[in-house]
Scaffold this active site. Structure first.
Site, mmCIF file in Angstrom:
data_model
loop_
_atom_site.group_PDB
_atom_site.id
_atom_site.type_symbol
_atom_site.label_atom_id
_atom_site.label_comp_id
_atom_site.label_asym_id
_atom_site.label_seq_id
_atom_site.Cartn_x
_atom_site.Cartn_y
_atom_site.Cartn_z
ATOM 1 C CG HIS A 1 -2.175 -0.905 0.886
ATOM 2 N ND1 HIS A 1 -3.467 -0.551 1.165
ATOM 3 C CD2 HIS A 1 -2.255 -2.124 0.309
ATOM 4 C CE1 HIS A 1 -4.288 -1.519 0.786
ATOM 5 N NE2 HIS A 1 -3.572 -2.482 0.272
ATOM 6 C CB SER B 1 -1.572 -2.998 -7.541
ATOM 7 O OG SER B 1 -2.234 -3.552 -6.447
ATOM 8 C CE LYS C 1 -10.408 -8.350 -12.826
ATOM 9 N NZ LYS C 1 -9.805 -7.498 -13.844
ATOM 10 C CG ASP C 2 -9.902 -9.182 -5.187
ATOM 11 O OD1 ASP C 2 -9.365 -9.459 -6.268
ATOM 12 O OD2 ASP C 2 -9.350 -8.496 -4.309
ATOM 13 C CD GLU D 1 1.794 -33.563 0.213
ATOM 14 O OE1 GLU D 1 1.698 -34.678 -0.327
ATOM 15 O OE2 GLU D 1 0.820 -32.907 0.600
HETATM 16 C C1 HEM Z 1 0.173 -21.969 6.184
HETATM 17 C C2 HEM Z 1 -0.838 -22.648 6.610
HETATM 18 C C3 HEM Z 1 -0.861 -24.166 6.720
HETATM 19 C C4 HEM Z 1 -0.412 -25.116 5.824
HETATM 20 C C5 HEM Z 1 0.204 -24.875 4.451
HETATM 21 C C6 HEM Z 1 -0.681 -26.415 6.414
HETATM 22 C C7 HEM Z 1 -0.389 -27.636 5.811
HETATM 23 C C8 HEM Z 1 -0.694 -28.886 6.340
HETATM 24 C C9 HEM Z 1 -0.517 -30.138 5.668
HETATM 25 C C10 HEM Z 1 0.059 -30.320 4.259
HETATM 26 C C11 HEM Z 1 -0.948 -31.123 6.497
HETATM 27 C C12 HEM Z 1 -1.001 -32.623 6.207
HETATM 28 C C13 HEM Z 1 -2.399 -32.995 5.742
HETATM 29 C C14 HEM Z 1 -2.527 -34.474 5.595
HETATM 30 O O1 HEM Z 1 -1.950 -35.020 4.661
HETATM 31 O O2 HEM Z 1 -3.189 -35.071 6.426
HETATM 32 C C15 HEM Z 1 -1.367 -30.508 7.727
HETATM 33 C C16 HEM Z 1 -1.850 -31.190 8.825
HETATM 34 C C17 HEM Z 1 -2.248 -30.611 10.023
HETATM 35 N N1 HEM Z 1 -2.285 -29.237 10.295
HETATM 36 FE FE1 HEM Z 1 -1.804 -27.773 8.980
HETATM 37 N N2 HEM Z 1 -1.277 -26.232 7.643
HETATM 38 C C18 HEM Z 1 -1.390 -24.882 7.877
HETATM 39 C C19 HEM Z 1 -1.925 -24.286 9.002
HETATM 40 C C20 HEM Z 1 -2.264 -24.970 10.182
HETATM 41 C C21 HEM Z 1 -2.637 -24.338 11.432
HETATM 42 C C22 HEM Z 1 -2.698 -22.847 11.660
HETATM 43 C C23 HEM Z 1 -2.903 -25.350 12.340
HETATM 44 C C24 HEM Z 1 -3.311 -25.259 13.798
HETATM 45 C C25 HEM Z 1 -3.557 -24.161 14.431
HETATM 46 C C26 HEM Z 1 -2.727 -26.609 11.652
HETATM 47 C C27 HEM Z 1 -2.932 -27.866 12.229
HETATM 48 C C28 HEM Z 1 -2.739 -29.083 11.587
HETATM 49 C C29 HEM Z 1 -2.996 -30.377 12.178
HETATM 50 C C30 HEM Z 1 -3.503 -30.652 13.608
HETATM 51 C C31 HEM Z 1 -2.686 -31.342 11.209
HETATM 52 C C32 HEM Z 1 -2.746 -32.884 11.366
HETATM 53 C C33 HEM Z 1 -4.034 -33.453 10.894
HETATM 54 C C34 HEM Z 1 -3.958 -33.921 9.468
HETATM 55 O O3 HEM Z 1 -2.938 -34.444 9.041
HETATM 56 O O4 HEM Z 1 -4.957 -33.772 8.751
HETATM 57 N N3 HEM Z 1 -2.338 -26.339 10.351
HETATM 58 N N4 HEM Z 1 -1.208 -29.133 7.604
#
Ligand code: HEM
Ligand code: FES
Lengths: 416, 181
Positions: free
Chosen positions: A213, A217, A241-242, A285
């Site tokens: 900002h 942009s 648009k968004d 991945e």
């Molecule tokens: C930038 C944001 C985030 C990304 C890119 C991300 C990415 C991921 C990925 C790739 C998995 C594995 C999914 C699977 O194959 O099961 C995962 C699992 C998990 N994430 Fe995140 N996550 C993010 C934010 C968060 C936040 C903020 C929390 C908690 C406050 C969280 C909690 C969990 C938990 C508990 C799991 C395990 C359960 C599962 O595997 O489904 N994630 N996350």
């Protein structure tokens, strides 16, 4: 700009003491935005929405997840089978990570194509690359949490990258693991960091927006805004648009979540982690595949690691590698061709990262890796000396009004 | 021109600089001292370090067979080598090897080769323990992750791994019982 007049007395009262409404009015309502933005400018707001989606689903997943080697896999299965709507929440989180990366990659290539990293937006760009790094760390640690075979072996291979560092490498790896292999301590700390890093990302996103900002942009023709005739207030034009873009995004996202939830995942991750047996073919991945291909292309352990991190490091210094004063590829005929070569190169690297590291794939990986670095380290700095750029239009309004950039601008040049 | 009050303020500035620098230095040392426990807590805890050693009975391990046992959360390979494999491992020239080591440096009893079953590249478990496994071009072990080939002595012969498979510290308690760790 005039101070906004709020009618609601409560809003008025609050705004006098805490000018949050003035701030929002300024940054989201009147905020002057170039009037020629195309749909590639939707991906910033989409990335923000993806981040919020990940945080919300992540917090509720954490309410049912157990970060322990003996329970993690089962707790995720329980989320899938027994927890009310657990399958939905997990599939949103799982596919959300992929969609987040798709959106961010398009967002980055948009920046590359239109030269959005150039002065005065260098810091804006660098903050963006930092967000990419944090996202990669977060996604990597998240993928470990379900404690499947790919979780375990992905974590093993990636943490072992640090053992390539001379002298202190082994100690760093032991420190990362909290033991002598990826084990319970590792899972625990990854959960803790996976929980908190997204909030760090939110912080960096806020800085990213403050930097955005400051100058506003960039736009498809890449020249500076000359006055109010070149801009529109953000609301309602770009809010709508968004929102329209968001509708399309959510349609695709929902299609994946409901119809192909495991398409972008790997079936081996539904087998519980076994430290004694490595799956025949480990792949990270999909969003890590290009980087993984670079890692494997180099026949030396330390070299592979350096080149892999280097592929992101070059993005940090990109504003100083590209010496051309012209931002948009629309006026850089050679650059434009090479841009598409780079895009193809990245797809090729992604494909090669998924293939076994043998035979022709190794050779192709080396060529693709060489091109990647050639593009950033040699082409970017040298191109401005060779390339004849097309004449730039006088202003954003002019080509829009007269219909053709080149005719209008060359006419304007002749007049001078 | 220097009046008395100018001099005084110069002196004051010197004092002030000293105070500022020493405050920063002290705060820096304090912060570092506080950060260290936060970093070091991530290193292996006492119970992790105090992991028991493992004993293995090799009496039922026939020539040509191999077993895998778990030690410190990692697989340990023991292979009962055939006379032919021993001969190959001993006679091959060390020239051109990435991590040259003679076979005798790597075994206590030449019949048994004992190795940490973790690829020195990025930590996968190499194949070659089971009879049907791919054993790589040198007949020992093959790591499928990025294609490292190890020979009968666990030496790296081809592929990205920088060093030979690690030999854990172990000793023979009897003719056929070994203790690892
Ligand atoms: C930038 C944001 C985030 C990304 C890119 C991300 C990415 C991921 C990925 C790739 C998995 C594995 C999914 C699977 O194959 O099961 C995962 C699992 C998990 N994430 Fe995140 N996550 C993010 C934010 C968060 C936040 C903020 C929390 C908690 C406050 C969280 C909690 C969990 C938990 C508990 C799991 C395990 C359960 C599962 O595997 O489904 N994630 N996350
Ligand atoms: S981990 Fe064995 S070759 Fe890479």
């Amino acid at each position: 700009m005039s101070k906004p007049k709020f009618k609601n007395p409560v809003v008025k009262w609050i705004d006098y003491r805490l000018p949050i409404f003035t701030f929002m009015d300024h940054e989201l309502n009147h905020y002057p935005t170039p009037k020629n933005l195309n749909y590639f400018w939707n991906f910033g707001s989409l990335a923000g929405i993806a981040l919020v989606t990940m945080i919300i689903t992540g917090i509720v997943l954490s309410m049912n997840y157990t970060p322990h080697v003996d329970y993690a896999f089962d707790s995720v299965e329980r989320i899938m089978r027994d927890v009310n709507h657990g399958w939905l929440i997990r599939y949103i989180h799982m596919n959300g990570a992929s969609f987040f990366f798709i959106v961010v990659f398009i967002h980055i290539f948009r920046g590359l194509y239109y030269g959005s990293y150039k002065a005065p937006r260098e810091l804006l760009w660098i903050l963006g690359v930092l967000i990419l790094l944090l996202m990669m760390a977060t996604a990597f640690m998240g993928y470990v949490l379900p404690w499947g075979q790919m979780s375990f072996w992905g974590a093993t291979v990636i943490t072992n990258l640090f053992s390539a560092i001379p002298v202190v490498g082994e100690s760093i790896v032991t420190w990362l693991w909290g033991g002598f292999s990826v084990d319970n301590s590792t899972l625990n700390r990854f959960f803790s960091l996976h929980f908190v890093l997204p909030f760090v990302i939110v912080g960096v996103v806020i800085l990213h927006l403050v930097a955005l900002h400051r100058f506003g942009s960039n736009n498809p023709i890449g020249i500076d805004v000359k006055g109010t005739q070149d801009t529109l207030p953000f609301h309602p034009y770009y809010t709508i648009k968004d929102l329209f873009g968001l509708g399309i995004f959510l349609t695709l996202f929902a299609a994946a979540v409901f119809f192909f939830p495991n398409f972008m995942g790997h079936p081996d991750n539904y087998i519980e982690a076994n430290p004694m047996v490595t799956p025949a073919h480990i792949v990270p991945e999909w969003y890590f595949l290009p980087f993984y291909a670079i890692l494997r292309a180099i026949p030396d352990k330390l070299g592979g690691v350096l080149f892999m991190f280097g592929s992101i490091a070059v993005l940090f210094i990109l504003p100083w590698l590209d010496r051309s004063p012209v931002r948009s590829s629309q006026f850089r005929p050679i650059f434009k061709i090479f841009f598409w070569v780079l895009v193809l190169d990245c797809f090729l690297l992604g494909y090669l990262g998924a293939m076994p590291a043998e035979g022709i794939y190794v050779i192709l990986s080396r060529i693709a890796t060489a091109y990647y670095f050639f593009h950033f380290l040699i082409l970017f700095p040298l191109l401005p000396y060779i390339e004849k750029t097309k004449p730039l239009p006088i202003s954003i309004s002019q080509p829009v009004l007269s219909g053709s950039y080149t005719a209008a601008s060359s006419a304007a040049r002749e007049k001078k | 021109m220097s009046t008395k009050s100018d001099l005084k303020s110069e002196q004051d500035e010197g004092k002030r600089d000293f105070l500022i620098v020493s405050t920063y230095a002290l705060a820096g040392v304090g912060a570092a001292a506080f950060v260290w426990p936060l970093i070091d807590q991530m290193n292996p805890a006492a119970d992790t370090l105090a992991l028991a050693s493992t004993e293995i009975d090799l009496s039922s391990l026939e020539e040509g067979q191999a077993i895998t046992v778990k030690w410190r959360g990692k697989p340990v390979f023991v292979r009962h080598r055939t006379a032919d494999e021993i001969k190959q491992a001993q006679e091959v020239s060390l020239e051109g090897m990435r991590d040259p080591q003679t076979d005798s440096e790597r075994v206590t009893k030449e019949k048994y080769i004992v190795l940490v079953g973790v690829c020195t590249h990025l930590g996968c478990v190499p194949l070659g323990q089971k009879s049907g496994d791919v054993k790589g071009q040198y007949g020992g072990w093959f790591c499928p992750c990025h294609g490292s080939h190890y020979d009968h002595s666990g030496r790296i012969r081809k592929g990205p791994a920088p060093t030979n498979l690690e030999v854990p510290s172990y000793k023979f308690l009897s003719d056929t019982v070994i203790k690892i760790g």
